[in-house]
Design an enzyme around this catalytic site. Sequence first.
Site, PDB file in Angstrom:
ATOM      1  N   ASP A 133      47.534  32.698  34.152  1.00 37.69           N
ATOM      2  CA  ASP A 133      46.232  32.087  34.450  1.00 37.69           C
ATOM      3  C   ASP A 133      45.644  32.708  35.710  1.00 37.69           C
ATOM      4  O   ASP A 133      46.364  33.152  36.610  1.00 37.69           O
ATOM      5  CB  ASP A 133      46.408  30.577  34.631  1.00 37.69           C
ATOM      6  CG  ASP A 133      45.210  29.793  34.155  1.00 37.69           C
ATOM      7  OD1 ASP A 133      44.286  30.406  33.577  1.00 37.69           O
ATOM      8  OD2 ASP A 133      45.179  28.572  34.341  1.00 37.69           O
ATOM      9  N   GLU A 177      44.797  36.198  31.557  1.00 42.95           N
ATOM     10  CA  GLU A 177      43.579  35.363  31.504  1.00 42.95           C
ATOM     11  C   GLU A 177      42.548  36.034  32.407  1.00 42.95           C
ATOM     12  O   GLU A 177      42.473  35.778  33.599  1.00 42.95           O
ATOM     13  CB  GLU A 177      43.903  33.935  31.966  1.00 42.95           C
ATOM     14  CG  GLU A 177      42.773  32.945  31.724  1.00 42.95           C
ATOM     15  CD  GLU A 177      41.878  32.772  32.940  1.00 42.95           C
ATOM     16  OE1 GLU A 177      40.739  33.276  32.895  1.00 42.95           O
ATOM     17  OE2 GLU A 177      42.302  32.141  33.913  1.00 42.95           O
ATOM     18  N   ASP A 212      40.034  24.655  27.755  1.00 43.60           N
ATOM     19  CA  ASP A 212      39.063  24.157  28.735  1.00 43.60           C
ATOM     20  C   ASP A 212      37.636  24.160  28.199  1.00 43.60           C
ATOM     21  O   ASP A 212      36.706  23.766  28.925  1.00 43.60           O
ATOM     22  CB  ASP A 212      39.114  25.006  30.009  1.00 43.60           C
ATOM     23  CG  ASP A 212      40.320  24.697  30.875  1.00 43.60           C
ATOM     24  OD1 ASP A 212      40.873  23.588  30.750  1.00 43.60           O
ATOM     25  OD2 ASP A 212      40.706  25.548  31.687  1.00 43.60           O
TER      26      ASP A 212
END
Length: 325
Positions: free
Chosen positions: A124, A171, A224
């Site tokens: 991430d 990501e 998300d």
Amino acid sequence: MAKIEILIPVIIKWEAGVDPEKEGNIGLSANELFEKARATGFGNDPVDSGGATMVGVTLATYKAYRKTKGKKAPTAADLRKITYEEWADILKTMFWDKMKADGFGWWIRRIEGAEKLFDVIRIDHFRGLESYWSVPAGDDTARNGCWKPGPGMALLNALKETCPNTEFIAEDLGYMTPEVKKLQEDSGYPGMKVLEFAFDGDPTNNYLPHNHKENAVCYTGTHDNETLRQWYEGAPEHERAFARAYLGLNEEEGLMRGILRSGLASVSRIFVAQMQDWLELGGEARMNTPGLLADCNWSWRLSEMPGWDLAGEIRSLTWRYGRIS
């Protein structure tokens, strides 16, 4: 297993801003990089409980190290003149060897734990490995922060040596500079292509399927984001019109099915769609809304298994686009 020598350039870059991959530094030994780091690597923040710091080594740590060697306690001036040999030995004996004893620290243990649960691990906020926004401790606002260099490829190389069989996804969303893009390419890790970001009307948009790369993972949306139906129903009309024209969406096939089809047809090596999108659910099934403290986040569950018709449809589409043999 990775060696401390691999991480020394990372630490020098992180703590002093001396990048071993920049012109003028390429090919320098760790000792030479450390000498260049002396000018920017020393700090004496009165708030730091460890005291003065030299390229990541605090005065308190230096005192403890000297004590083990039977030498007198050093001052901040002594720390500023610390030799490379002492500095590197502190990293090895007081930090690295201890991390090696417990599996190379918390990040390696997290990866080892995640490997037991998942086939692939996503890193991430990948862009923070190139540079990150640093905010002074205690500030009430992030406005006083500044960009600082991240560990870059040196750390990723150490990670690859430590976990050679682990498959990662980068990501690479958010503020992507050319430097971040280069880091992602140099790492070899696939980036992310999110279809919900694609239809702003710009044919050069990197998220449009014709701009995808094979070394990528295509998503309808991430955990998300809105569900596909929620996104489409709430998107501006020009985005919906562009999506309809670009993908050839029609009521007969179904608007959501057409978008899912485009993801499966992408050249990206992996395609990911949430079950909410196959079921064409709306905002009530959104997985997470970032920044919102609410019971609805991470609470959606598949209450019952869909019928065999959906399973057959997914299998048929997956086969049609060469994703199963």
